[in-house]
Design an enzyme around this catalytic site. Sequence first.
Site, mmCIF file in Angstrom:
data_model
loop_
_atom_site.group_PDB
_atom_site.id
_atom_site.type_symbol
_atom_site.label_atom_id
_atom_site.label_comp_id
_atom_site.label_asym_id
_atom_site.label_seq_id
_atom_site.Cartn_x
_atom_site.Cartn_y
_atom_site.Cartn_z
ATOM 1 N N GLU A 129 35.075 0.156 -1.525
ATOM 2 C CA GLU A 129 36.215 -0.567 -2.105
ATOM 3 C C GLU A 129 36.777 0.204 -3.302
ATOM 4 O O GLU A 129 36.161 1.157 -3.799
ATOM 5 C CB GLU A 129 35.784 -1.966 -2.536
ATOM 6 C CG GLU A 129 34.725 -1.952 -3.625
ATOM 7 C CD GLU A 129 34.869 -3.122 -4.576
ATOM 8 O OE1 GLU A 129 35.949 -3.269 -5.170
ATOM 9 O OE2 GLU A 129 33.897 -3.872 -4.718
ATOM 10 N N LYS B 18 27.845 -11.528 -7.900
ATOM 11 C CA LYS B 18 27.744 -11.342 -9.346
ATOM 12 C C LYS B 18 27.183 -12.593 -10.009
ATOM 13 O O LYS B 18 27.615 -13.692 -9.710
ATOM 14 C CB LYS B 18 29.108 -10.987 -9.931
ATOM 15 C CG LYS B 18 29.518 -9.587 -9.561
ATOM 16 C CD LYS B 18 30.818 -9.216 -10.228
ATOM 17 C CE LYS B 18 31.599 -8.295 -9.319
ATOM 18 N NZ LYS B 18 32.126 -8.977 -8.122
HETATM 19 N N1 PSU Z 1 31.604 -5.224 -7.647
HETATM 20 C C1 PSU Z 1 31.597 -4.558 -8.833
HETATM 21 N N2 PSU Z 1 32.726 -4.600 -9.599
HETATM 22 C C2 PSU Z 1 33.875 -5.250 -9.169
HETATM 23 C C3 PSU Z 1 33.884 -5.945 -7.924
HETATM 24 C C4 PSU Z 1 32.713 -5.896 -7.212
HETATM 25 O O1 PSU Z 1 30.579 -3.961 -9.195
HETATM 26 O O2 PSU Z 1 34.881 -5.209 -9.874
HETATM 27 C C5 PSU Z 1 35.135 -6.649 -7.403
HETATM 28 C C6 PSU Z 1 35.080 -6.655 -5.870
HETATM 29 O O3 PSU Z 1 36.225 -5.970 -5.425
HETATM 30 C C7 PSU Z 1 35.118 -8.108 -5.454
HETATM 31 C C8 PSU Z 1 35.922 -8.675 -6.561
HETATM 32 O O4 PSU Z 1 35.674 -8.289 -4.179
HETATM 33 O O5 PSU Z 1 35.356 -8.040 -7.729
HETATM 34 C C9 PSU Z 1 35.860 -10.186 -6.579
HETATM 35 O O6 PSU Z 1 36.982 -10.679 -7.232
HETATM 36 P P1 PSU Z 1 37.347 -12.246 -7.150
HETATM 37 O O7 PSU Z 1 36.183 -12.932 -7.800
HETATM 38 O O8 PSU Z 1 38.627 -12.379 -7.935
HETATM 39 O O9 PSU Z 1 37.521 -12.590 -5.697
#
Ligand code: PSU
Length: 300
Positions: free
Chosen positions: A23, A157
């Site tokens: 990603e 996370k």
């Molecule tokens: N993993 C990391 N750092 C990030 C992300 C994932 O170590 O910044 C990103 C990924 O792209 C994931 C996103 O899909 O955060 C999730 O965002 P949201 O909670 O707005 O869906």
Amino acid sequence: MKIEYSKEVAEALASGSPVVALESTIITHGMPYPQNVETAREVEQLIRDNGAVPATIAVLKGQLHVGLEDAELEELAQAKDVMKCSRADLTFAIAMGRYGSTTVAATMMAAHAAGIRVFATGGIGGVHRDAEESFDISADLDELSRTPVCVIAAGAKALLDLPKTMEVLETRGVPVISYGVDELPAFWSRTSGIKAPTRLDSAADIAKLLKARGEFGGHGGELIANPVPQEDEIPAEEMIGFIEASLKAAEEKGIKAKEVTPFILGHIFKITKGRSLVTNIALVKNNARLAAQIASEYTR
Ligand code: PSU
Ligand code: MN
């Protein structure tokens, strides 16, 4: 939709060699410059060293790329005004000629369109702690339920509500497999207090599962939860304080929707004086290594 492939990805896909999708939101919204591009380069190299070809996915001036040449990676890492693209935003960035980085959800969409089965990231999005009020549930979870791409992550996370995230994954029929441990990892920490639904101990077994899933109809992806190496973790007891302080700061500042995850990652970076970034880089590399091994077994 026309996809532009990097040279090595085009060759690997044509010859049926293992490819690992990566990603790009982690580059544009997850880490500061220049650590973002340095990490991206090192992660790509690790995938090559483990027998697969890296395919970093992003939109550059409206063109969807699967695999970035080195100059393109640098261009993305330095670009201003990059859209963080989930499923809802990807075609907007393409149609409007914008720069767009892809979240887990949008990366899965593009990887699947390109015929890539395995994808490494840091941590997926999930159900936020105040979801009963905010309704903030990452589109990553829905994407996992519909798109057959296997996501290797260090869990969801830990700023999220992990039990609720697990419940949604179960309801949506997404297999969650912890790698080499019984417990679900919590991104910066190896432990979460939650037992993973299933556990596997080798890349070969994970590849076997992916093949069985494909034979059964090919709906939906899988989450492989790979704990950060012991020497790089921030133990859960220590992490709690950092996460709570950051959630509080986000609330006080009125941070909402797409900004929540980047804000909290940035705030944790500040209050841990950079330690969270060291852990984040280590876990992404650890996931890249495992993903390359799974992709290699899968194409064997
Ligand atoms: N993993 C990391 N750092 C990030 C992300 C994932 O170590 O910044 C990103 C990924 O792209 C994931 C996103 O899909 O955060 C999730 O965002 P949201 O909670 O707005 O869906
Ligand atoms: Mn969200």
